[in-house]
Scaffold this motif. Structure first.
Motif, mmCIF file in Angstrom:
data_model
loop_
_atom_site.group_PDB
_atom_site.id
_atom_site.type_symbol
_atom_site.label_atom_id
_atom_site.label_comp_id
_atom_site.label_asym_id
_atom_site.label_seq_id
_atom_site.Cartn_x
_atom_site.Cartn_y
_atom_site.Cartn_z
ATOM 1 N N ILE A 168 -24.408 4.776 -15.976
ATOM 2 C CA ILE A 168 -23.904 4.311 -17.270
ATOM 3 C C ILE A 168 -22.596 3.591 -17.006
ATOM 4 C CG2 ILE A 168 -23.062 4.970 -19.561
ATOM 5 C CD1 ILE A 168 -25.163 7.433 -17.738
ATOM 6 N N VAL A 169 -22.477 2.357 -17.473
ATOM 7 C CA VAL A 169 -21.273 1.556 -17.296
ATOM 8 C C VAL A 169 -20.729 1.212 -18.676
ATOM 9 C CG1 VAL A 169 -20.318 -0.574 -16.348
ATOM 10 C CG2 VAL A 169 -22.193 0.589 -15.156
ATOM 11 N N THR A 170 -19.430 1.418 -18.869
ATOM 12 C CA THR A 170 -18.827 1.077 -20.151
ATOM 13 C C THR A 170 -18.147 -0.276 -20.068
ATOM 14 O OG1 THR A 170 -16.595 1.963 -19.798
ATOM 15 C CG2 THR A 170 -18.301 3.518 -20.522
ATOM 16 N N SER A 171 -18.008 -0.906 -21.193
ATOM 17 C CA SER A 171 -17.119 -2.056 -21.288
ATOM 18 C C SER A 171 -15.705 -1.544 -21.092
ATOM 19 C CB SER A 171 -17.231 -2.716 -22.658
ATOM 20 O OG SER A 171 -18.499 -3.285 -22.829
ATOM 21 N N GLY A 172 -14.796 -2.437 -20.777
ATOM 22 C CA GLY A 172 -13.404 -2.033 -20.634
ATOM 23 C C GLY A 172 -12.872 -1.491 -21.942
ATOM 24 N N GLN A 173 -12.250 -0.320 -21.872
ATOM 25 C CA GLN A 173 -11.641 0.285 -23.052
ATOM 26 C C GLN A 173 -10.195 -0.184 -23.129
ATOM 27 O OE1 GLN A 173 -13.651 2.126 -25.269
ATOM 28 N NE2 GLN A 173 -15.046 1.107 -23.844
ATOM 29 N N VAL A 174 -9.745 -0.499 -24.329
ATOM 30 C CA VAL A 174 -8.401 -1.038 -24.532
ATOM 31 C C VAL A 174 -7.622 -0.163 -25.507
ATOM 32 C CG1 VAL A 174 -9.096 -3.403 -23.964
ATOM 33 C CG2 VAL A 174 -9.232 -2.621 -26.348
ATOM 34 N N GLY A 175 -6.383 -0.531 -25.760
ATOM 35 C CA GLY A 175 -5.459 0.298 -26.519
ATOM 36 C C GLY A 175 -5.477 0.143 -28.015
ATOM 37 N N THR A 176 -6.605 -0.231 -28.597
ATOM 38 C CA THR A 176 -6.669 -0.327 -30.054
ATOM 39 C C THR A 176 -6.824 1.055 -30.666
ATOM 40 O OG1 THR A 176 -9.064 -0.632 -29.947
ATOM 41 C CG2 THR A 176 -7.732 -2.622 -30.060
ATOM 42 N N ASP A 177 -6.310 1.203 -31.887
ATOM 43 C CA ASP A 177 -6.551 2.445 -32.613
ATOM 44 C C ASP A 177 -7.814 2.273 -33.454
ATOM 45 O OD1 ASP A 177 -5.835 1.064 -34.980
ATOM 46 O OD2 ASP A 177 -3.866 1.994 -35.108
ATOM 47 N N MET A 178 -8.165 3.269 -34.251
ATOM 48 C CA MET A 178 -9.408 3.231 -35.038
ATOM 49 C C MET A 178 -9.418 2.109 -36.081
ATOM 50 S SD MET A 178 -11.566 5.316 -33.821
ATOM 51 C CE MET A 178 -12.781 5.397 -35.135
ATOM 52 N N ASN A 179 -8.235 1.588 -36.436
ATOM 53 C CA ASN A 179 -8.152 0.490 -37.397
ATOM 54 C C ASN A 179 -8.076 -0.870 -36.717
ATOM 55 O OD1 ASN A 179 -8.141 2.211 -39.699
ATOM 56 N ND2 ASN A 179 -6.005 2.703 -39.252
ATOM 57 N N GLY A 180 -8.177 -0.886 -35.385
ATOM 58 C CA GLY A 180 -8.112 -2.145 -34.653
ATOM 59 C C GLY A 180 -6.709 -2.618 -34.338
ATOM 60 N N ASN A 181 -5.713 -1.779 -34.655
ATOM 61 C CA ASN A 181 -4.323 -2.147 -34.369
ATOM 62 C C ASN A 181 -4.014 -1.925 -32.890
ATOM 63 O OD1 ASN A 181 -3.712 -2.652 -37.161
ATOM 64 N ND2 ASN A 181 -3.693 -0.435 -37.445
ATOM 65 N N VAL A 182 -3.197 -2.813 -32.329
ATOM 66 C CA VAL A 182 -2.796 -2.715 -30.927
ATOM 67 C C VAL A 182 -1.285 -2.521 -30.881
ATOM 68 C CG1 VAL A 182 -2.767 -3.860 -28.682
ATOM 69 C CG2 VAL A 182 -4.654 -4.288 -30.268
ATOM 70 N N GLN A 218 -15.730 13.719 -18.606
ATOM 71 C CA GLN A 218 -14.913 13.108 -17.572
ATOM 72 C C GLN A 218 -15.494 13.362 -16.188
ATOM 73 O OE1 GLN A 218 -14.038 14.551 -20.371
ATOM 74 N NE2 GLN A 218 -11.907 14.221 -20.918
ATOM 75 N N ASP A 219 -16.192 14.478 -15.988
ATOM 76 C CA ASP A 219 -16.818 14.790 -14.702
ATOM 77 C C ASP A 219 -17.896 13.774 -14.339
ATOM 78 O OD1 ASP A 219 -15.234 17.041 -14.493
ATOM 79 O OD2 ASP A 219 -16.785 18.408 -15.201
ATOM 80 N N SER A 220 -18.402 13.039 -15.315
ATOM 81 C CA SER A 220 -19.452 12.053 -15.078
ATOM 82 C C SER A 220 -18.903 10.743 -14.503
ATOM 83 C CB SER A 220 -20.179 11.722 -16.385
ATOM 84 O OG SER A 220 -20.704 12.882 -16.986
ATOM 85 N N VAL A 221 -17.598 10.530 -14.619
ATOM 86 C CA VAL A 221 -16.995 9.259 -14.194
ATOM 87 C C VAL A 221 -16.940 9.202 -12.668
ATOM 88 C CG1 VAL A 221 -14.960 7.770 -14.313
ATOM 89 C CG2 VAL A 221 -15.651 9.116 -16.317
ATOM 90 N N ILE A 222 -17.516 8.130 -12.108
ATOM 91 C CA ILE A 222 -17.544 7.976 -10.658
ATOM 92 C C ILE A 222 -16.617 6.866 -10.169
ATOM 93 C CG2 ILE A 222 -19.834 8.959 -10.373
ATOM 94 C CD1 ILE A 222 -20.932 6.073 -10.243
ATOM 95 N N ILE A 258 -3.564 -3.492 -21.129
ATOM 96 C CA ILE A 258 -4.321 -2.680 -20.189
ATOM 97 C C ILE A 258 -5.771 -2.591 -20.655
ATOM 98 C CG2 ILE A 258 -3.792 -0.458 -21.295
ATOM 99 C CD1 ILE A 258 -3.527 0.594 -18.285
ATOM 100 N N GLU A 259 -6.672 -2.544 -19.674
ATOM 101 C CA GLU A 259 -8.090 -2.358 -19.952
ATOM 102 C C GLU A 259 -8.657 -1.490 -18.834
ATOM 103 O OE1 GLU A 259 -12.081 -5.039 -20.850
ATOM 104 O OE2 GLU A 259 -10.089 -5.933 -21.029
ATOM 105 N N ILE A 260 -9.449 -0.494 -19.217
ATOM 106 C CA ILE A 260 -10.008 0.458 -18.239
ATOM 107 C C ILE A 260 -11.519 0.544 -18.440
ATOM 108 C CG2 ILE A 260 -9.986 2.811 -17.336
ATOM 109 C CD1 ILE A 260 -7.089 3.063 -18.297
ATOM 110 N N GLU A 261 -12.245 0.237 -17.357
ATOM 111 C CA GLU A 261 -13.697 0.275 -17.350
ATOM 112 C C GLU A 261 -14.165 1.511 -16.590
ATOM 113 O OE1 GLU A 261 -16.312 -3.308 -16.054
ATOM 114 O OE2 GLU A 261 -15.927 -2.093 -14.275
ATOM 115 N N LEU A 262 -15.199 2.168 -17.112
ATOM 116 C CA LEU A 262 -15.733 3.385 -16.493
ATOM 117 C C LEU A 262 -17.143 3.162 -15.982
ATOM 118 C CD1 LEU A 262 -14.683 5.911 -19.290
ATOM 119 C CD2 LEU A 262 -13.400 5.307 -17.235
ATOM 120 N N TRP A 263 -17.380 3.616 -14.765
ATOM 121 C CA TRP A 263 -18.719 3.705 -14.199
ATOM 122 C C TRP A 263 -19.042 5.190 -14.136
ATOM 123 C CZ3 TRP A 263 -21.679 -0.357 -11.723
ATOM 124 C CH2 TRP A 263 -21.130 -1.621 -11.909
#
Length: 130
Positions: free
Chosen positions: A32-46, A72-76, A121-126
């Protein structure tokens, strides 16, 4: 089923941060690969501050994992892109809360820009589902 194995071979230099040199995924695991997660809040504010974006990014990472029934244990593997110097004390505080001591493999790069000009910042998870 087998587990994900994280390893830092003894004949190599120790990692320069909180990550593993090698993450081995057992045969038959789902990828499972995620798109990069960024610092927006639930309202889309950065937020303007990088550390505030880091806080939101880790919250979004947790949510995206939960959406797939993962932890988190699933992240490789983690890929991190940042547009300004990271406050490593702060990032590792959040990193250690998130991963505890089961660190995935990691790559980080400083780049000139991300998809939106306000993002720092952007963080992608595999991930592997075992």
């Amino acid at each position: 089923m087998e587990k994900i194995i994280r390893n830092n071979p003894e004949f190599m230099p120790k990692p320069v941060g909180n990550y593993s040199h090698v993450t081995r995924v057992p045969k038959g695991a789902g990828l499972i690969v995620t798109s990069g997660q960024v610092g927006t809040d639930m309202n889309g504010n950065v937020p303007q501050n990088l550390n505030d974006q880091i806080t939101n990014t880790f919250a979004n990472m947790k949510k995206v994992l939960q959406s797939e029934g993962l932890s988190q244990d699933s992240v490789i593997k983690v890929n991190i892109w940042a547009t300004e110097e990271i406050d490593w004390d702060y990032l590792y505080l959040k990193w250690d809360e998130f991963f505890e001591d089961e660190y995935p493999s990691m790559t980080i790069a400083y780049i000139s820009a991300l998809g939106l000009p306000e993002l720092k910042i952007e963080i992608e998870l595999w991930c592997a589902e075992v």
